[in-house]
Design a protein around this motif. Sequence first.
Motif, PDB file in Angstrom:
ATOM      1  N   LYS A 187      24.900  34.497  -5.603  1.00  0.00           N
ATOM      2  CA  LYS A 187      25.536  34.124  -4.338  1.00  0.00           C
ATOM      3  C   LYS A 187      26.358  32.843  -4.476  1.00  0.00           C
ATOM      4  O   LYS A 187      27.258  32.597  -3.681  1.00  0.00           O
ATOM      5  CB  LYS A 187      24.476  33.949  -3.248  1.00  0.00           C
ATOM      6  N   SER A 188      26.045  32.032  -5.461  1.00  0.00           N
ATOM      7  CA  SER A 188      26.750  30.754  -5.657  1.00  0.00           C
ATOM      8  C   SER A 188      27.821  30.856  -6.738  1.00  0.00           C
ATOM      9  O   SER A 188      28.156  29.871  -7.390  1.00  0.00           O
ATOM     10  CB  SER A 188      25.746  29.655  -6.022  1.00  0.00           C
ATOM     11  N   ALA A 189      28.397  32.040  -6.905  1.00  0.00           N
ATOM     12  CA  ALA A 189      29.314  32.319  -8.014  1.00  0.00           C
ATOM     13  C   ALA A 189      30.504  31.372  -8.096  1.00  0.00           C
ATOM     14  O   ALA A 189      31.005  31.090  -9.185  1.00  0.00           O
ATOM     15  CB  ALA A 189      29.815  33.762  -7.913  1.00  0.00           C
ATOM     16  N   ILE A 232      38.370  35.282   5.771  1.00  0.00           N
ATOM     17  CA  ILE A 232      37.075  34.648   5.542  1.00  0.00           C
ATOM     18  C   ILE A 232      36.136  34.901   6.719  1.00  0.00           C
ATOM     19  O   ILE A 232      34.946  35.170   6.530  1.00  0.00           O
ATOM     20  CB  ILE A 232      37.249  33.138   5.290  1.00  0.00           C
ATOM     21  N   GLY A 233      36.651  34.848   7.934  1.00  0.00           N
ATOM     22  CA  GLY A 233      35.810  35.062   9.109  1.00  0.00           C
ATOM     23  C   GLY A 233      35.167  36.435   9.122  1.00  0.00           C
ATOM     24  O   GLY A 233      33.977  36.577   9.451  1.00  0.00           O
ATOM     25  N   ALA A 234      35.925  37.457   8.758  1.00  0.00           N
ATOM     26  CA  ALA A 234      35.378  38.814   8.704  1.00  0.00           C
ATOM     27  C   ALA A 234      34.308  38.921   7.627  1.00  0.00           C
ATOM     28  O   ALA A 234      33.268  39.567   7.819  1.00  0.00           O
ATOM     29  CB  ALA A 234      36.495  39.822   8.451  1.00  0.00           C
ATOM     30  N   ALA A 235      34.553  38.284   6.474  1.00  0.00           N
ATOM     31  CA  ALA A 235      33.562  38.297   5.391  1.00  0.00           C
ATOM     32  C   ALA A 235      32.283  37.583   5.815  1.00  0.00           C
ATOM     33  O   ALA A 235      31.172  38.029   5.511  1.00  0.00           O
ATOM     34  CB  ALA A 235      34.140  37.645   4.133  1.00  0.00           C
ATOM     35  N   VAL A 236      32.428  36.469   6.530  1.00  0.00           N
ATOM     36  CA  VAL A 236      31.255  35.748   7.035  1.00  0.00           C
ATOM     37  C   VAL A 236      30.449  36.645   7.964  1.00  0.00           C
ATOM     38  O   VAL A 236      29.216  36.751   7.848  1.00  0.00           O
ATOM     39  CB  VAL A 236      31.682  34.457   7.774  1.00  0.00           C
ATOM     40  N   GLU A 428      28.755  33.637   1.565  1.00  0.00           N
ATOM     41  CA  GLU A 428      27.403  33.469   1.022  1.00  0.00           C
ATOM     42  C   GLU A 428      26.937  32.022   1.184  1.00  0.00           C
ATOM     43  O   GLU A 428      25.763  31.764   1.513  1.00  0.00           O
ATOM     44  CB  GLU A 428      27.367  33.856  -0.459  1.00  0.00           C
ATOM     45  N   THR A 429      27.837  31.084   0.973  1.00  0.00           N
ATOM     46  CA  THR A 429      27.480  29.669   1.108  1.00  0.00           C
ATOM     47  C   THR A 429      27.168  29.332   2.563  1.00  0.00           C
ATOM     48  O   THR A 429      26.205  28.602   2.859  1.00  0.00           O
ATOM     49  CB  THR A 429      28.623  28.776   0.587  1.00  0.00           C
TER      50      THR A 429
END
Length: 456
Positions: A187-189, A232-236, A428-429
Amino acid sequence: MSDRYGELVQSPLGKKVAKNLGLPMPIKLDRYEIGQPVIRGEVAFGTAFGGDELVASIIQNVLFDLDAKITTAEHLNEKLTDENAKFKVAIFDATNIKDVDGLKKVYEFFHVLARRIKSSGRVIIIARPECCTGGDVGFAIAQRALLGFVKSVGKEFKKGITANVLYTQIGAEAHLEHALKFFLSAKSAYVSGQPIYIKKSDGLDEFTVVDFDENKPLKGRKILVTGASRGIGAAVAQVLARDGAKLYCLDVPQNLADLQKIAGNLGGYALPLDITEANAAEQIVKACGVLDGVVHNAGVTRDKMLANMSEDKWDLVMDINLKAIHTINDYLIKNQGISDSARIVCVSSISGIAGNLGQTNYAMSKAGVIGLVEATAKQFKGTNQTINAVAPGFIETKMTGMIPFAIREAGRRMNSMSQGGEPVDVAETISWLLSPKADGLNGNVVRVCGQSLLGA
């Protein structure tokens, strides 16, 4: 968005050509997949001067829980007699290094491992923040020096290997587990070269998470995501839904169709709203009730050189990216719009740390977000509420896809990973910072940038 160069150099011929010409050679990074083990290989674990007993116990318990195979420093040289021996993770407890001479222990441990870390590997150092050094200058020097080491290691080791230092306050060791599990995982890639500050939950250390589910860490948590219709919002929103959150997805009314699609697919609620409206905060509370988490992701760019920037472009960026966040937070905090264990995460940017040509308005707004986080974190002291920021670097979105080719390629390659990040890396962060177990994380600014050279 497709990175054709990155795909090319992963082919046998492309790899050979890139190596011969000394070109960047990005690899495909390990990223989280449901069902995959958290640690995909062996772990090397070392300490300086015996380390801290409690820290060592927590590390070992975490590794045991994750079913990791461990080689301690005592057996490391024996293990390395096998020329094929490699490690996925190298963890070092440096909390007992109290002077410059003691830093030699870091060299001794990592020197023999420098060519033995697998692709997408993890280097993690546990250290003490300045507040724990008791005015001992030598101790403070040694602990601060560790950050320079991990930043350099992240750039030297390459192959998608990340390196971070977890500055754990004395008395906050119970919160180390949550950070360790994130930085050990895929998750921290795209998080590297970062100092993470783990603090005591002042006055409320009795706070415990009931019925916590590692597979659904946000189960039952009511979380608002602004700017949720795309990028990014959609991914979150997708990651938070995967982690069990009850979602409220907000975006401007003009994006209602996309917003409803995202929210509907994730079992969430669509909230069409312009956050710059005078009563936006009141409308949020009316629609959502008391929130357990807020992700301030909504933002815009209106790039121009300062001499050519119109007043309306300046005002728009400042109003959306900074003023609205402050106004909404202020209302939620003063009117009990967030729960006693609420988590707020604000999306800043590398531009807010390093500045950027033609982005005086954007950089100022994102630097202001960091100031907001730092000030609010002090306000949350003595509570179980937290606020942190993420600062994305070059992330592959439609917006970055519109950047001219040469500038886009420079943005992709000017980091330790030699590639752009994915929206999921930011997501992920953010999910990690939103966890009810993240009460030891308050006031952090975590760069999700692959250790970008900008502002390094």
